[in-house]
Design a protein around this motif. Structure first.
Motif, PDB file in Angstrom:
ATOM      1  N   ARG A  25     -16.369  -3.688  -3.577  1.00  0.00           N
ATOM      2  CA  ARG A  25     -16.477  -5.158  -3.679  1.00  0.00           C
ATOM      3  C   ARG A  25     -15.818  -5.592  -4.978  1.00  0.00           C
ATOM      4  N   GLY A  26     -15.028  -6.666  -4.898  1.00  0.00           N
ATOM      5  CA  GLY A  26     -14.301  -7.115  -6.087  1.00  0.00           C
ATOM      6  C   GLY A  26     -12.977  -6.383  -6.267  1.00  0.00           C
ATOM      7  N   GLU A  64      -8.953  -5.248  -5.420  1.00  0.00           N
ATOM      8  CA  GLU A  64      -7.735  -6.061  -5.503  1.00  0.00           C
ATOM      9  C   GLU A  64      -6.824  -5.841  -4.314  1.00  0.00           C
ATOM     10  N   GLU A  98     -13.544  -9.253  -1.439  1.00  0.00           N
ATOM     11  CA  GLU A  98     -12.786  -9.353  -2.698  1.00  0.00           C
ATOM     12  C   GLU A  98     -13.552 -10.146  -3.763  1.00  0.00           C
ATOM     13  N   ARG A  99     -14.524 -10.945  -3.331  1.00  0.00           N
ATOM     14  CA  ARG A  99     -15.256 -11.769  -4.290  1.00  0.00           C
ATOM     15  C   ARG A  99     -16.369 -10.969  -4.960  1.00  0.00           C
ATOM     16  N   PHE A 100     -16.653 -11.309  -6.203  1.00  0.00           N
ATOM     17  CA  PHE A 100     -17.774 -10.656  -6.876  1.00  0.00           C
ATOM     18  C   PHE A 100     -18.424 -11.641  -7.819  1.00  0.00           C
ATOM     19  N   THR A 101     -19.669 -11.368  -8.134  1.00  0.00           N
ATOM     20  CA  THR A 101     -20.376 -12.165  -9.134  1.00  0.00           C
ATOM     21  C   THR A 101     -20.899 -11.201 -10.188  1.00  0.00           C
ATOM     22  N   GLU A 115     -21.028  -8.689 -13.420  1.00  0.00           N
ATOM     23  CA  GLU A 115     -20.102  -7.691 -13.952  1.00  0.00           C
ATOM     24  C   GLU A 115     -19.388  -6.978 -12.810  1.00  0.00           C
ATOM     25  N   ARG A 116     -18.072  -7.023 -12.865  1.00  0.00           N
ATOM     26  CA  ARG A 116     -17.277  -6.425 -11.788  1.00  0.00           C
ATOM     27  C   ARG A 116     -17.574  -4.922 -11.655  1.00  0.00           C
ATOM     28  N   PHE A 117     -17.803  -4.482 -10.466  1.00  0.00           N
ATOM     29  CA  PHE A 117     -18.027  -3.069 -10.106  1.00  0.00           C
ATOM     30  C   PHE A 117     -19.381  -2.512 -10.576  1.00  0.00           C
ATOM     31  N   ASN A 156      -7.650   0.615  -6.177  1.00  0.00           N
ATOM     32  CA  ASN A 156      -9.030   0.416  -5.721  1.00  0.00           C
ATOM     33  C   ASN A 156      -9.815   1.728  -5.718  1.00  0.00           C
ATOM     34  N   ARG A 158     -10.800   2.461  -9.289  1.00  0.00           N
ATOM     35  CA  ARG A 158     -11.993   1.712  -9.708  1.00  0.00           C
ATOM     36  C   ARG A 158     -13.255   2.327  -9.103  1.00  0.00           C
TER      37      ARG A 158
END
Lengths: 293, 293
Positions: A133-134, A136, A213-216, A218-220, A245, A248
């Protein structure tokens, strides 16, 4: 015969509440059951027998049509979370409390969501050509490098797969043609086949990619709690879901090994199927609490 | 005994022109000879026997002190290119026309330079915890995350290696202590040992790292001509040479597989030595023209 299991295993149907799920189950051995979660628009008939049948020699494999795909009932959810709920309901209905999983592309996202929603559902995870999630640049079929293939009238039937799953080198394209040949052989099974996915399946799955692709926050950060032993695999020239990806994923999953294949794209597991099956088997056979195998 | 070869193999000396090179050669089997190229300030006595001796079961291994290191004569070149010239002269003197190579950290850079200067010198390459020319953040011992260990008076002898080669988790630190224990056992060999490297060795090698970070023309384009089957390995939390350098290697080398280990730093091959040896052996045993194994 062991090497034609994909071609002969009957499709089965499981009713859970108001849903009906199509699946195939074959193989056996000392390994844990292995659930296969499929890619964008893929059905039961899109798995490469060089992978499924080889892995079925040491364990039971379960191929699964998520809701709205192939002959499973219902509509394709527009979010990965909805697909994860269906896959969990399917395993519950089947009486499988814990299994291993091989999630390819969209299927890897569904596997990650399932692992988060119910960690006990998986022992070990294999995630191929997928993204957290999040992530690219996930499945942007509109970008020129991919759109030109979808717009090419010469690429009929499976032929487009050699372009979008393989790298533009002679060696990768040759592997792509061998892959198509294996799918064509599988297609000689005239009965009990899934209908190909239509535009409504594609549209809902594309919506799910956009939402993924969206996140809220802290990414990952959500990956840090997924402690399963995980094997992440990617082709280095993957245009559909870039290899970054997978970088990550292993940088944030606490217990994940990364294997990147050269000269290959989204379908690296089909291009190097012998190597992939060897590594996947060694990984799945391990009982260590650490992912390295 | 197979498992104490590192501890008993005599150091040999080879004179080439005005230079004298120290090396050890042991093991045997059907595999090609495997040259080990060592890390920053490392000597013949710094190789983990869990790696060297295990790999020596199927092939001859050759440990090598480059110029100015250990008991080899001369001064440490201030460029990787100079080190590559010495290593080539050594192999020529030894009569080895082609071998496999395992280059760790600085040794991986030397291997890359050798492969470029004389492609025929290597059949297959294993590059661990290293970086291409033009790589990022290569061995900046002055950065806070590393400098604090070098400034810590409690970290005497090998103890600093648990901090700079391993990740700050309980499991990685435990692996670090096991690694130190293996090096200590090796140190029970009281005679025929290399002197530890002094500050002049460190200074010249640091200068070589700084020069290696520089590039002209298209970044990483030099890698595209290195067509050897290559296995690239890195710990995901490597502070000394970040894993992004290994990403750039496999993105630009045309025939390289990447294996990234979780929960580990610069010394991932020592932390997961059983897994590393298994993969390295399978990779080296392959006769395919493709790197995947």
């Amino acid at each position: 015969m062991a090497d034609v299991r994909s071609a002969t295993a009957p499709t089965q149907f499981l009713a859970v509440n108001d849903d009906r799920y199509a699946y195939r189950r074959f193989g056996g051995g000392r390994g844990h059951p292995l659930l296969f979660l499929q890619h964008f628009t893929g059905t039961l008939d899109n798995w490469d027998p060089a992978v499924t049948d080889a892995l079925a020699r040491e364990r039971e494999v379960i191929l699964f049509d998520n809701a709205g795909v192939g002959r499973s009932s219902g509509r394709v959810p527009a979010k990965v979370a909805g697909m994860a709920q269906h896959a969990l309901a399917f395993l519950d209905g089947l009486g499988v409390a814990t299994c291993d999983v091989l999630g390819f592309s969209l299927g890897g996202m569904v596997a990650l969501q399932m692992a988060q929603d119910r960690p006990s559902i998986f022992r070990r995870m294999i995630l191929v050509g997928t993204a957290p999630r999040g992530g690219e640049d996930i499945m942007h079929l509109e970008k020129p490098g991919l759109a030109r293939h979808f717009a090419d009238p010469k690429l009929v039937g499976y032929a487009i797969l050699t372009k979008i799953f393989f790298a533009p080198t002679q060696s990768s394209q040759a592997a792509g043609e061998a892959f198509i040949e294996r799918l064509m052989q599988l297609a000689q099974r005239r009965e009990d086949r899934d209908p190909p996915s239509g535009p409504e399946v594609a549209a809902a799955q594309i919506a799910a990619f956009r939402e993924w692709e969206r996140f809220t926050g802290e990414r990952f950060a959500d990956l840090k709690s997924i402690r399963h032993s995980t094997l992440v695999v990617n082709g280095v020239h993957d245009e559909m879901i870039p290899v970054s990806n997978s970088y990550r994923l292993v940088e944030n999953l606490p217990n994940a090994v990364l294997l990147v294949y050269p000269d290959s794209g989204h379908g690296s597991l089909f291009q190097f199927h012998e190597s992939f099956v060897r590594h996947a088997s060694a990984f799945l056979s391990s009982d260590s609490r650490f992912a390295p195998f």
